[in-house]
Design a protein around this motif. Structure first.
Motif, PDB file in Angstrom:
ATOM      1  N   GLY A  60     -80.909  21.409 -20.531  1.00 28.14           N
ATOM      2  CA  GLY A  60     -79.780  22.332 -20.521  1.00 28.14           C
ATOM      3  C   GLY A  60     -78.486  21.730 -21.026  1.00 28.14           C
ATOM      4  O   GLY A  60     -77.398  22.138 -20.607  1.00 28.14           O
ATOM      5  N   TRP A 101     -85.125  28.722 -20.744  1.00 30.81           N
ATOM      6  CA  TRP A 101     -83.819  28.713 -20.077  1.00 30.81           C
ATOM      7  C   TRP A 101     -82.700  28.184 -20.977  1.00 30.81           C
ATOM      8  O   TRP A 101     -81.537  28.256 -20.606  1.00 30.81           O
ATOM      9  N   THR A 102     -83.018  27.634 -22.144  1.00 30.93           N
ATOM     10  CA  THR A 102     -82.010  27.366 -23.174  1.00 30.93           C
ATOM     11  C   THR A 102     -82.289  28.323 -24.325  1.00 30.93           C
ATOM     12  O   THR A 102     -83.228  28.107 -25.092  1.00 30.93           O
TER      13      THR A 102
END
Length: 350
Positions: free
Chosen positions: A81, A99-100
């Motif tokens: 991240g 999630w990125t």
């Protein structure tokens, strides 16, 4: 706010380098970007209003021999991240975890063709690693952005062949920026066809040369000017070697028509540049060419030099009429295109 990572390592020459340069020039003011790019292209970081930090890498080392290590590093940065978003403009890459958010900008039609993977994948052609990376983007990317509708169709067909649950595919049609003034170069032939080519096999330079020789036998005024590192062919063909984009535009300005024999293109930037100068064009009857020039061009269907030469001679005879058609076509073509600034909206950076 965490920065955005732009992976431009694959944009090291010709049209792909121009894509990255134009994107960086138009990056939104205040955007915080970290940009990976080939070490020889540092000058491309100088223009623009965004806050840009360059990470220059040797393309031969990290883009080829150590590419798996490079892709692993980007994957780990995404997993940790470090960046709020990754924009990959290098056509393929090992996609970071979901999630990125990652956006892939793919402008290489060769990667999605149905042919077999090659061992090395030189000249933009596919090998197993490139396609494995591309597949990861189609599985996990927030979206895949391509330059034309026909490329979107081909990308969807590729995903279906590979049995992938494809990411959303969106089209961003670039409108190139053109210099306000053009340098002066000498016109070489009385009726001059221009082909900004390269040594890549899909450009089919030999086909263009043979067609030009046949056309010259019918009309000695006809000649062909080529770019790229090519051996000398004939008196009616002039090879310019590797030249700057500024010089390419200068040769468009003095030429009478475009000859383009490539059988694999995504955007086909030279067609837009030729249209900007109002040039008639002799093109293969393929979707990328028809999408831009429509009925304004003369097309050939086969790989026979004789058919291309006949189209070239028709272009000579109908030159003025074709110029009128190109000018009429250009306004509509320009209106349906996106500025480079608008690309950042589609990348989710703005």
């Amino acid at each position: 706010m965490r920065p955005v990572l732009v992976n431009g390592l694959g944009c090291y020459e010709a049209g792909s380098r121009l894509v990255l340069r134009e994107l960086l020039k138009s990056a939104p003011a205040g955007a915080h970007l970290w940009v990976i790019l080939p070490s020889g292209n540092r000058a491309d970081l100088l223009a623009g209003a965004a806050v840009i930090h360059g990470i220059p890498l040797n393309h031969r080392v990290f883009g080829r021999w150590l590419r798996p290590l490079f892709e692993l590093s980007l994957y780990l940065l995404g997993a940790l991240g470090v960046f709020r978003r990754i924009v990959n403009v290098s056509n393929y890459g090992w996609c970071a975890p979901r999630w990125t958010p990652t956006v892939l900008y793919c402008h290489n039609a060769l990667l999605v063709e149905g042919g077999q993977d090659e061992w090395s994948g030189k000249g933009g052609r596919p090998n197993w690693f490139k396609r494995w990376c591309l597949d990861s983007c189609l599985k996990r990317a927030e979206k895949v952005v391509v330059q034309t509708e026909h490329m979107a169709v081909r990308m969807s067909a590729y995903a279906a062949r590979r049995g992938l649950g494809a990411a959303p595919i969106e089209v961003a049609r670039p409108l190139p920026s053109f210099p306000e003034t053009v340098k002066s170069v000498e016109k070489i032939f009385a009726f001059q066809f221009f082909y900004p080519a390269s040594s890549f096999p899909h450009k089919r330079v030999e086909l263009a040369v043979q067609a030009a020789i046949l056309a010259n036998r019918e009309d000695s005024r006809v000649g062909l000017v080529l770019t790229g590192e090519l051996p000398k062919r004939a008196s009616c063909v002039r090879e310019l070697g590797a030249i700057s984009h500024e010089t390419v535009m200068a040769h468009f300005a003095v030429s009478d028509a475009l000859l383009f024999t490539s059988n694999q293109e995504t955007l086909a930037l030279p067609l837009l540049e030729a249209m900007h100068h109002g040039l008639p064009a002799v093109l293969p009857e393929l979707p990328y060419a028809q999408d831009i020039y429509g009925e304004a061009a003369l097309y050939f269907k086969s790989d026979e030099p004789r058919e291309i030469a006949e189209a070239m001679m028709a272009c000579v005879r109908e030159s003025e009429k074709r110029r009128v058609r190109v000018t009429a076509r250009r306004e509509g073509e320009w209106n349906r295109r996106d500025s480079w600034s608008e690309h950042w909206n589609k990348f989710g950076v703005i």
